[in-house]
Scaffold this motif. Structure first.
Motif, short mmCIF file in Angstrom:
data_model
loop_
_atom_site.label_atom_id
_atom_site.label_comp_id
_atom_site.label_asym_id
_atom_site.label_seq_id
_atom_site.Cartn_x
_atom_site.Cartn_y
_atom_site.Cartn_z
N LYS A 146 0.69 -1.29 0.03
CA LYS A 146 0.02 -0.04 -0.04
C LYS A 146 0.67 1.22 0.20
CE LYS A 146 -3.76 -2.21 2.43
NZ LYS A 146 -4.58 -2.18 3.69
N GLU A 150 -1.45 6.22 -2.68
CA GLU A 150 -2.39 7.55 -3.17
C GLU A 150 -1.71 8.43 -4.13
OE1 GLU A 150 0.03 8.61 0.48
OE2 GLU A 150 -0.64 6.91 -0.37
N PHE A 151 -0.44 8.35 -4.18
CA PHE A 151 0.17 9.04 -5.08
C PHE A 151 0.09 8.41 -6.80
CE2 PHE A 151 2.24 9.98 -1.36
CZ PHE A 151 2.07 11.42 -0.82
N LYS A 153 -1.97 6.53 -7.79
CA LYS A 153 -3.39 6.67 -8.51
C LYS A 153 -3.65 7.90 -9.22
CE LYS A 153 -5.62 4.02 -4.88
NZ LYS A 153 -6.63 3.91 -3.52
N LYS A 154 -2.95 8.98 -8.92
CA LYS A 154 -2.97 10.36 -9.54
C LYS A 154 -2.18 10.63 -10.80
CE LYS A 154 -3.93 12.20 -4.85
NZ LYS A 154 -3.50 13.42 -3.91
#
Length: 220
Positions: A146, A150-151, A153-154
């Protein structure tokens, strides 16, 4: 005119550069896995000065890589930098190790994550934008599936440094790109240290300490 000596000893790479107004004049470095800092650092300092036709009295400041990184390596670099600054009565500048590592590549979009091996599955990592602005401050973290999701995904994410080796095979999103071959170098410190010098961003010689991030633990 500012002539700045830059010292990078946070990892296996013993690296010294001399720069004038942010422009590189000379560079010496050796990336030796057994660490060569105590033997090579002062030799390299002499060599870059000689190559550039300068001497110690010409120095305007000394910049040192502040960490995180190797406890012993950081101590050697900071001790040398402080000694020169005290002797010449010139300012000390510190450069975050991960910031200079992040500047080794240029990308049009996405994130840069410079990271250093912190043993086992842990790394010291910082997240930068493609313009080298801080997105997330330096943290010590254990790599798992994990991590940095979050990065990824962008936008594209570029993992830089020996810490990236631990991520290969663990982080499988197609947006992850690995440059595990990169090491911090005094080359990238040249423009960064001049920026600090121009803005009078100096350290307190008496109280400055490297940024270890974690306490040193003596092994058996």
């Amino acid at each position: 005119m500012a002539i700045i000596l830059n010292l990078e000893t946070a990892t296996t790479n013993c690296s010294v550069s001399l720069a004038q107004d942010g422009k590189l004049l000379a560079l010496r470095e050796e990336n030796y896995q057994g660490y060569s800092h105590s033997e090579k650092l002062h030799i390299f300092i002499g060599e870059v000065l000689e190559e550039a036709g300068k001497d110690m009295q010409d120095l305007s400041a000394v910049a040192v890589s502040k960490g995180p990184g190797s406890y012993t390596g950081l101590r050697i670099g900071v001790a040398a930098a402080k000694g020169i600054c005290f002797a010449l009565d010139i300012p000390l500048i510190s450069i975050p190790t991960l910031d200079s590592l992040g500047r080794q590549i240029e990308v049009e979009e996405g994130y840069l994550i410079p990271m250093l091996d912190a043993r086992r599955m842990e790394v010291y990592a910082k997240v930068l934008s493609n313009s080298y602005e801080t997105v997330r401050e330096t943290e010590a973290e254990i790599i798992d599936a994990k991590s940095f999701a979050e990065f990824a995904k962008k936008a594209p994410v570029y993992l830089l440094g020996n810490g990236a080796k631990k991520c290969i095979g663990v982080l499988d999103h197609p947006n992850f790109h690995f440059r595990e071959d990169l090491v911090p170098s005094a080359r990238e410190m040249a423009s960064m240290s001049y920026h600090n010098y121009a803005n009078k961003e100096f350290e307190d010689l008496a109280y400055f300490e490297p940024y270890y991030l974690k306490e040193f633990i003596l092994g058996k």
